[in-house]
Design a protein around this motif. Structure first.
Motif, PDB file in Angstrom:
ATOM      1  N   ALA A   5       0.849  -1.189   0.000  1.00  0.00           N
ATOM      2  CA  ALA A   5       0.000   0.000   0.000  1.00  0.00           C
ATOM      3  C   ALA A   5       0.883   1.237   0.000  1.00  0.00           C
ATOM      4  CB  ALA A   5      -0.912   0.013   1.225  1.00  0.00           C
ATOM      5  N   TYR A   6       0.532   2.205  -0.842  1.00  0.00           N
ATOM      6  CA  TYR A   6       1.327   3.421  -1.039  1.00  0.00           C
ATOM      7  C   TYR A   6       0.738   4.569  -0.222  1.00  0.00           C
ATOM      8  CZ  TYR A   6       3.195   7.565  -3.377  1.00  0.00           C
ATOM      9  OH  TYR A   6       3.772   8.772  -3.644  1.00  0.00           O
ATOM     10  N   TYR A   7       1.608   5.442   0.281  1.00  0.00           N
ATOM     11  CA  TYR A   7       1.211   6.525   1.195  1.00  0.00           C
ATOM     12  C   TYR A   7       1.975   7.804   0.865  1.00  0.00           C
ATOM     13  CZ  TYR A   7       0.358   8.890   5.692  1.00  0.00           C
ATOM     14  OH  TYR A   7      -0.030   9.768   6.679  1.00  0.00           O
ATOM     15  N   HIS A   8       1.289   8.959   0.990  1.00  0.00           N
ATOM     16  CA  HIS A   8       1.961  10.245   0.793  1.00  0.00           C
ATOM     17  C   HIS A   8       1.284  11.301   1.667  1.00  0.00           C
ATOM     18  CE1 HIS A   8       3.985  13.183  -2.292  1.00  0.00           C
ATOM     19  NE2 HIS A   8       4.222  13.514  -1.040  1.00  0.00           N
ATOM     20  N   TYR A   9       2.056  11.836   2.625  1.00  0.00           N
ATOM     21  CA  TYR A   9       1.578  12.889   3.538  1.00  0.00           C
ATOM     22  C   TYR A   9       2.296  14.201   3.232  1.00  0.00           C
ATOM     23  CZ  TYR A   9       1.041  15.707   7.728  1.00  0.00           C
ATOM     24  OH  TYR A   9       0.773  16.741   8.577  1.00  0.00           O
ATOM     25  N   TYR A  10       1.556  15.330   3.265  1.00  0.00           N
ATOM     26  CA  TYR A  10       2.074  16.606   2.784  1.00  0.00           C
ATOM     27  C   TYR A  10       2.145  17.722   3.828  1.00  0.00           C
ATOM     28  CZ  TYR A  10       0.685  14.567  -1.743  1.00  0.00           C
ATOM     29  OH  TYR A  10       0.514  13.744  -2.827  1.00  0.00           O
TER      30      TYR A  10
END
Length: 513
Positions: free
Chosen positions: A425-430
């Protein structure tokens, strides 16, 4: 084989003037869907997920009578972006809603529009938190922004605002029941019930004040984490020790005349709230004269007592909806889901809030019941992402899934069928630096490992073996013997980034080898 009752119902609908009863219509129509969506409700605060102290009998009932997802992860652990992902089935970089307090782009496709095309009546009632009112809903009555716990305002689809007396969780349920009773009963329906609970500052319903005062909560094993070799974890601003406020968060010597949440009380509500927090809790705090670890641990206890007391009303109102479905005859043909927008820290690593790719923040509760389709007691252990929610709902309702949706229906998993399911599972927090100074990061979680690339203000990698180190205390990146694992996970991370078309992330990862 078609039942005799179904044949009879099909014949009767051709008789002029005949209108089937709701229980008859259930046997021949697509399922209704109620999606109960809370805010910041941690899976570790739910009985079905193993909590021994939280009181969640109604959420537990949905899990017992349907399925529970044990590894339901989010793509970006923050409130508004999670709601945008629900509506679009897409990552934040494609739906445009990367950080909180922005305006959702309403001209992009959302999955309730597909339900409308398929004959569904659609509604969202309660907390939405998208800064705009999206298309796809026949009825909207939502909280502006974060909303208020007492005497909340609601904004309808025309932009008109109405203030309702009482506690927000109860009001949201009442408005939902009003809509259910007044809807077009010739159509199947999709309803989102959006709850403010359990969002900070954790104001319980009056009847739940002190519900956990006789409980002493054990400190999490990682409560005094020193964040060794984990720079982002060390330099955040979300600790119970330093970030949690005695006055605003824990209600010690509140200013009850200050504009905002506390001037919305009725006189009776204000008196009971004052008696509890001023005459009991604030008095106790003054008498103890705490400092150091004793003060931090007192704050932790007060935090959990308020948080779980706030969740009591959430679960009770879920029970009200379940009772309504039973009494109205709708239960057999209604999919009911309970989920939160992301995970939340309940003292693990000394924290509250969310944002990180670490487990307590990444994983969110999700339980679902669909009688006759999902076998009671179903356990789903595969990695499901919140990009999968929209296509699953479309699949459950027999609605076509648009090709631009990035998620995949997990209905086969709910049915216990064998399927070639995702392994990562891929994740990206900004969002950085405000409000909690959690460094932006990109990551990948598999069944055993997690690799993370932090970027800005510093660039570095982290690697965890979740089987050997489920609490994620030992960063293995650069440790001898893990070079091949790290390289393999980096390649898989790049594959996921390309798959989901996150061009910004690809530049960051390829530039930080």
């Amino acid at each position: 084989m078609i039942s005799a009752a179904a044949v009879l119902a099909a014949l009767l609908v051709t008789v002029p003037g005949y209108k089937p009863k709701e229980s008859e219509a259930q046997q021949t129509t697509r399922p209704n869907v109620i999606f109960i969506f809370s805010d910041d409700h941690a899976y570790q605060a739910i009985g079905a997920y193993g909590s021994k102290l939280a009181k969640t009998p109604n959420i537990d009932r949905i899990a017992r009578e349907g399925a529970i997802l044990h590894n339901n992860v989010v793509t970006n652990s923050i409130c508004g972006p999670s709601r945008a992902t629900l509506l679009t089935g897409k990552y934040s970089h494609l739906n445009g809603y990367k950080v909180n307090e922005r305006k959702f782009e309403i001209n992009q496709p959302v999955f309730p529009e597909e339900l409308q095309k398929n004959g569904y009546q659609t509604a969202w009632i309660g907390k939405m938190h998208l800064g705009a009112l999206p298309h796809g809903f026949d009825y909207l009555n939502v909280l502006p922004g974060q909303g208020q716990y007492y005497s909340p305002d609601f904004v309808n689809g025309k932009g008109d605002t109405t203030r309702y007396p009482g506690y927000v969780t109860n009001v949201t349920t009442k408005l939902s029941l009003d809509w259910l009773n007044g809807r077009d009963k010739s159509k199947p329906f999709f309803l989102v019930v959006g709850h403010k609970a359990t969002h900070r500052e954790w104001l319980p319903d009056i009847q739940d004040l002190g519900a956990y005062d006789n409980v002493t909560f054990p400190l999490p094993a990682t409560f005094y984490d020193e964040y060794e070799n984990r720079d982002a974890a060390k330099n955040q601003d979300m600790t119970i020790d330093k970030t949690m406020r005695l006055k605003e968060d824990l209600k010690v010597h509140l200013d009850y005349d200050k504009r905002g949440a506390y001037n919305r009380f009725s006189p009776e509500e204000k008196k009971k709230f004052y008696d509890y927090y001023e005459n009991k809790i604030s008095k106790e705090f003054d008498e103890k004269k705490l400092s150091g670890k004793a003060l931090v641990e007192w704050k932790f206890q007060r935090y959990l007592k308020d948080y779980l007391a706030t969740a009591n009303s959430l679960d009770r109102n879920i029970g009200t909806l379940l009772d309504y479905l039973d009494k109205s005859g709708l239960a057999k043909n209604t999919v009911i889901i309970y989920a939160s927008d992301q995970g939340f820290y309940l003292g693990e690593h000394g924290w509250f809030d969310k944002r990180f790719i670490y487990e307590e923040s990444l994983k969110t509760p999700f339980v679902i019941r669909y009688p006759g389709v999902i076998k009671p007691g179903t356990q789903v252990n595969q990695l499901v992402s919140n990009i999968d929610w929209a296509p699953t709902l479309l699949n459950l309702t027999g609605t076509a899934i648009p090709k631009d949706i990035q998620g995949v229906s997990f209905l086969p998993l709910l049915k216990g069928q064998k399927t070639n399911w995702r392994q990562e599972a891929y994740y990206h927090y900004y969002e950085y630096p405000e409000p909690h100074r959690v460094a932006p990061h990109i990551g990948l979680r598999s069944s055993q490992y997690k690799i993370v690339r932090f970027y800005g203000p510093k660039d570095y990698w982290e690697l965890y073996d979740l089987k050997k180190d489920p609490q994620e205390l030992r960063n293995l990146y650069g440790v001898k013997g893990y070079e091949a694992i790290a390289a393999d996970l980096k390649n898989k991370l790049k594959d996921q980034i390309r798959k989901y078309k996150d061009d910004e992330a690809l530049r960051i990862v390829e530039g930080g080898e």
